[in-house]
Design a protein around this motif. Structure first.
Motif, PDB file in Angstrom:
ATOM      1  N   VAL A 202       0.834  -1.204   0.000  1.00 60.13           N
ATOM      2  CA  VAL A 202       0.000   0.000   0.000  1.00 60.13           C
ATOM      3  C   VAL A 202       0.871   1.257   0.000  1.00 60.13           C
ATOM      4  O   VAL A 202       0.591   2.226  -0.718  1.00 60.13           O
ATOM      5  CB  VAL A 202      -0.953   0.004   1.217  1.00 60.13           C
ATOM      6  CG1 VAL A 202      -1.727   1.322   1.285  1.00 60.13           C
ATOM      7  CG2 VAL A 202      -1.935  -1.161   1.128  1.00 60.13           C
ATOM      8  N   ALA A 203       1.951   1.255   0.796  1.00 58.85           N
ATOM      9  CA  ALA A 203       2.854   2.408   0.835  1.00 58.85           C
ATOM     10  C   ALA A 203       3.475   2.658  -0.535  1.00 58.85           C
ATOM     11  O   ALA A 203       3.599   3.805  -0.980  1.00 58.85           O
ATOM     12  CB  ALA A 203       3.939   2.186   1.880  1.00 58.85           C
ATOM     13  N   GLY A 204       3.868   1.587  -1.216  1.00 56.07           N
ATOM     14  CA  GLY A 204       4.423   1.729  -2.556  1.00 56.07           C
ATOM     15  C   GLY A 204       3.396   2.223  -3.548  1.00 56.07           C
ATOM     16  O   GLY A 204       3.692   3.054  -4.415  1.00 56.07           O
ATOM     17  N   MET A 205       2.169   1.741  -3.411  1.00 49.69           N
ATOM     18  CA  MET A 205       1.093   2.116  -4.333  1.00 49.69           C
ATOM     19  C   MET A 205       0.725   3.593  -4.189  1.00 49.69           C
ATOM     20  O   MET A 205       0.399   4.264  -5.172  1.00 49.69           O
ATOM     21  CB  MET A 205      -0.123   1.234  -4.066  1.00 49.69           C
ATOM     22  CG  MET A 205      -1.268   1.405  -5.037  1.00 49.69           C
ATOM     23  SD  MET A 205      -2.627   0.277  -4.652  1.00 49.69           S
ATOM     24  CE  MET A 205      -3.181   0.948  -3.087  1.00 49.69           C
ATOM     25  N   THR A 206       0.791   4.108  -2.956  1.00 45.47           N
ATOM     26  CA  THR A 206       0.419   5.509  -2.712  1.00 45.47           C
ATOM     27  C   THR A 206       1.595   6.464  -2.840  1.00 45.47           C
ATOM     28  O   THR A 206       1.434   7.677  -2.686  1.00 45.47           O
ATOM     29  CB  THR A 206      -0.194   5.644  -1.302  1.00 45.47           C
ATOM     30  OG1 THR A 206       0.751   5.170  -0.321  1.00 45.47           O
ATOM     31  CG2 THR A 206      -1.478   4.841  -1.196  1.00 45.47           C
ATOM     32  N   GLY A 207       2.800   5.942  -3.088  1.00 46.10           N
ATOM     33  CA  GLY A 207       3.958   6.800  -3.273  1.00 46.10           C
ATOM     34  C   GLY A 207       4.547   7.354  -1.997  1.00 46.10           C
ATOM     35  O   GLY A 207       5.304   8.332  -2.029  1.00 46.10           O
ATOM     36  N   ASN A 208       4.245   6.733  -0.867  1.00 48.58           N
ATOM     37  CA  ASN A 208       4.776   7.195   0.421  1.00 48.58           C
ATOM     38  C   ASN A 208       6.149   6.550   0.646  1.00 48.58           C
ATOM     39  O   ASN A 208       6.260   5.459   1.205  1.00 48.58           O
ATOM     40  CB  ASN A 208       3.805   6.830   1.554  1.00 48.58           C
ATOM     41  CG  ASN A 208       4.143   7.530   2.846  1.00 48.58           C
ATOM     42  OD1 ASN A 208       5.313   7.755   3.159  1.00 48.58           O
ATOM     43  ND2 ASN A 208       3.124   7.871   3.617  1.00 48.58           N
ATOM     44  N   VAL A 209       7.193   7.249   0.234  1.00 52.21           N
ATOM     45  CA  VAL A 209       8.547   6.686   0.256  1.00 52.21           C
ATOM     46  C   VAL A 209       9.015   6.405   1.681  1.00 52.21           C
ATOM     47  O   VAL A 209       9.582   5.341   1.969  1.00 52.21           O
ATOM     48  CB  VAL A 209       9.532   7.626  -0.459  1.00 52.21           C
ATOM     49  CG1 VAL A 209      10.966   7.125  -0.307  1.00 52.21           C
ATOM     50  CG2 VAL A 209       9.174   7.746  -1.935  1.00 52.21           C
ATOM     51  N   ASP A 210       8.800   7.350   2.583  1.00 52.77           N
ATOM     52  CA  ASP A 210       9.275   7.178   3.960  1.00 52.77           C
ATOM     53  C   ASP A 210       8.623   5.976   4.626  1.00 52.77           C
ATOM     54  O   ASP A 210       9.291   5.163   5.282  1.00 52.77           O
ATOM     55  CB  ASP A 210       9.010   8.443   4.779  1.00 52.77           C
ATOM     56  CG  ASP A 210       9.904   9.602   4.362  1.00 52.77           C
ATOM     57  OD1 ASP A 210      10.986   9.321   3.793  1.00 52.77           O
ATOM     58  OD2 ASP A 210       9.531  10.762   4.582  1.00 52.77           O
ATOM     59  N   ARG A 211       7.314   5.863   4.471  1.00 52.85           N
ATOM     60  CA  ARG A 211       6.611   4.728   5.083  1.00 52.85           C
ATOM     61  C   ARG A 211       7.043   3.421   4.442  1.00 52.85           C
ATOM     62  O   ARG A 211       7.196   2.400   5.112  1.00 52.85           O
ATOM     63  CB  ARG A 211       5.101   4.918   4.951  1.00 52.85           C
ATOM     64  CG  ARG A 211       4.279   3.828   5.610  1.00 52.85           C
ATOM     65  CD  ARG A 211       2.785   4.122   5.547  1.00 52.85           C
ATOM     66  NE  ARG A 211       2.404   5.168   6.491  1.00 52.85           N
ATOM     67  CZ  ARG A 211       1.144   5.561   6.688  1.00 52.85           C
ATOM     68  NH1 ARG A 211       0.159   5.013   5.969  1.00 52.85           N
ATOM     69  NH2 ARG A 211       0.863   6.487   7.572  1.00 52.85           N
ATOM     70  N   PHE A 212       7.246   3.453   3.138  1.00 51.97           N
ATOM     71  CA  PHE A 212       7.706   2.265   2.418  1.00 51.97           C
ATOM     72  C   PHE A 212       9.042   1.785   2.978  1.00 51.97           C
ATOM     73  O   PHE A 212       9.239   0.592   3.218  1.00 51.97           O
ATOM     74  CB  PHE A 212       7.842   2.600   0.931  1.00 51.97           C
ATOM     75  CG  PHE A 212       8.455   1.506   0.100  1.00 51.97           C
ATOM     76  CD1 PHE A 212       7.690   0.419  -0.310  1.00 51.97           C
ATOM     77  CD2 PHE A 212       9.791   1.563  -0.275  1.00 51.97           C
ATOM     78  CE1 PHE A 212       8.258  -0.593  -1.088  1.00 51.97           C
ATOM     79  CE2 PHE A 212      10.357   0.563  -1.039  1.00 51.97           C
ATOM     80  CZ  PHE A 212       9.585  -0.515  -1.449  1.00 51.97           C
ATOM     81  N   ARG A 213       9.965   2.707   3.204  1.00 53.21           N
ATOM     82  CA  ARG A 213      11.280   2.338   3.733  1.00 53.21           C
ATOM     83  C   ARG A 213      11.171   1.783   5.149  1.00 53.21           C
ATOM     84  O   ARG A 213      11.752   0.741   5.465  1.00 53.21           O
ATOM     85  CB  ARG A 213      12.208   3.565   3.721  1.00 53.21           C
ATOM     86  CG  ARG A 213      12.616   4.029   2.346  1.00 53.21           C
ATOM     87  CD  ARG A 213      13.416   5.328   2.391  1.00 53.21           C
ATOM     88  NE  ARG A 213      14.651   5.156   3.150  1.00 53.21           N
ATOM     89  CZ  ARG A 213      14.863   5.716   4.342  1.00 53.21           C
ATOM     90  NH1 ARG A 213      13.936   6.456   4.917  1.00 53.21           N
ATOM     91  NH2 ARG A 213      16.011   5.518   4.963  1.00 53.21           N
ATOM     92  N   VAL A 214      10.430   2.465   6.012  1.00 53.75           N
ATOM     93  CA  VAL A 214      10.308   2.045   7.413  1.00 53.75           C
ATOM     94  C   VAL A 214       9.657   0.665   7.520  1.00 53.75           C
ATOM     95  O   VAL A 214      10.126  -0.218   8.249  1.00 53.75           O
ATOM     96  CB  VAL A 214       9.503   3.090   8.212  1.00 53.75           C
ATOM     97  CG1 VAL A 214       9.157   2.545   9.600  1.00 53.75           C
ATOM     98  CG2 VAL A 214      10.289   4.386   8.340  1.00 53.75           C
ATOM     99  N   LEU A 215       8.576   0.469   6.780  1.00 50.63           N
ATOM    100  CA  LEU A 215       7.858  -0.804   6.848  1.00 50.63           C
ATOM    101  C   LEU A 215       8.684  -1.946   6.259  1.00 50.63           C
ATOM    102  O   LEU A 215       8.639  -3.069   6.753  1.00 50.63           O
ATOM    103  CB  LEU A 215       6.521  -0.684   6.113  1.00 50.63           C
ATOM    104  CG  LEU A 215       5.471   0.225   6.761  1.00 50.63           C
ATOM    105  CD1 LEU A 215       4.280   0.414   5.837  1.00 50.63           C
ATOM    106  CD2 LEU A 215       5.024  -0.341   8.096  1.00 50.63           C
TER     107      LEU A 215
END
Length: 411
Positions: A202-215
């Protein structure tokens, strides 16, 4: 002696056998001391199931078969229990968890027909059945007023996980909230593992880079050996493309700490993917860095190493690298490349040959530019054919004739 040479697999096998033995011995002992049925209570069987699933989340693939066997046993046991057994709330909740964990839907259909009904919210029973049957709209309506945080954790985590599913495409933020609840309620379990995998997606799909990295880092540190880690790696790789990490060196640098959480094989594959994406997008600095990282993880003579030679040459377009690129490209073993790789190689040759040729002179200018120096001939001359040798002789003769004509004109 054979086990001594493969200690870890043998230990896992012995441990699995011990778990199974303890489970069935416990069941037999319970029968002998006066239990009404030959099996443990449903909520006790769910505890055993969740214990197996925790091992699956930590990478023990040997228990997959034990999980299937236990689910099959639960399918058979639940439908022969007396109706009053389902008046125990823990057993009724266990029936919902059983279905959401891979149990047969016929069991839930049977329980929905009982009178009195099992001691759990009927909407939970109907929603779990709708979920496994693919009736998402029905499930959304049935679960609309149910808050997973108000349920016992072992059930609430499952409900939050399935409740999030239809919102991943339609309302990603709501899906993310529900997935976080699932992780919170059932830490260390297969539910948390599945929730984290989906959160990364979901983080990747929405373009949330910071959340993508942390998760991603959290998943790799908690569940890198999970049986389902392959699905995570696949989703992670797809997100690398959509999040545009190859568009700039600064953005690419954000991946460094994440990629170093992967094992060497996975890291090599990801750097290879990034190098190709950056190269095709024309971001040569990023492609050069990704190629360099990947090269440190490859072995000479492998297909990946040969492909990376192509990428490295493609990132070095300056004239001073012409000789180095020539030797590098000639060293590639084309026999192990695919048609797609060969097409890339041809493209690199075309670009590098264009770099070697100077442009046409400006208008009204006579003559053409020439190269300042000539490349040295390769040491191995076996590739030179008879026709090429003849052409070379004719070119030398022509050069001498033109030189002589020039001298005569000067006189």
């Amino acid at each position: 002696m054979r086990c001594l040479s493969i200690r870890i697999p043998c230990f896992k096998g012995l441990l699995l056998g011990l778990i199974a033995a303890v489970f069935w011995v416990s069941a037999g002992w319970a029968q002998q001391v006066g239990k009404q049925t030959s099996d443990p209570e449903p909520f006790e069987m769910i505890r055993s199931l969740q214990s197996l699933q925790e091992q699956i989340a930590q990478g023990n693939s040997h228990v997959m078969q034990a999980q299937r066997a236990l689910l099959t046993k639960m399918d058979a046991s639940f439908v022969v229990l007396p109706a009053d057994a389902w008046q125990e709330p823990r057993n009724a909740r266990a029936a919902v968890i059983h279905l959401l964990s891979g149990g047969h839907p016929d069991v839930m259909r049977y329980l929905l027909s009982l009178d009195p009904a099992p001691a759990v919210d009927r909407k939970l029973m109907e929603a779990s059945l709708a979920y496994v049957e693919g009736r998402e709209e029905d499930m959304i309506v049935l679960l609309a007023a149910i808050d997973p945080l108000e349920l016992p954790a072992s059930l609430g985590g499952h409900v939050a996980l399935v409740k999030a599913a239809p919102y991943i495409r339609t309302d990603p933020e709501k899906a993310m909230e529900l997935l976080q609840v699932a992780s919170l309620l059932m830490p260390g379990t297969l539910v948390e593992e599945a929730a984290l995998r989906r959160e990364v997606f979901v983080a990747g799909m929405t373009g949330n880079v910071d959340r993508f990295r942390v998760l991603s880092i959290r998943y790799l540190r908690r569940f890198r050996t999970s049986v389902y880690a392959g699905d995570f790696r696949r989703r992670f790789a797809l997100s690398l493309d959509t999040l545009g990490f190859v568009k700039s060196e600064d953005k690419f640098a954000l991946l460094d700490d994440v990629l170093h959480e992967f094992d060497a094989d996975s890291r090599r594959g990801l750097y290879l993917r990034l190098a190709r994406s950056a190269l095709l997008a024309g971001h040569l600095n990023v492609a050069r860095k990704a190629t360099g990282e990947a090269l440190t993880l490859t072995v000479d003579g492998t297909k990946e190493n040969e492909i990376l030679k192509i990428y490295l040459a493609a990132t070095r377009l300056d004239p001073e690298f012409i000789t180095a690129n020539r030797d590098l490209l000639w060293s590639i073993d084309k026999s192990i490349l695919t048609a797609q790789d060969l097409a890339m190689l041809d493209g690199v040759y075309t670009v590098l040959n264009s770099v070697r040729h100077f442009p046409e002179p400006p208008p009204n200018v006579i003559g053409e530019f020439n190269v300042a120096t000539n490349m040295d001939a390769p040491e191995d001359q076996s590739w030179v054919s008879a026709d090429m040798e003849l052409a070379n002789v004719l070119l030398r003769r022509t050069g001498k004739s033109l030189a002589q004509l020039g001298e005569q004109d000067e006189r």
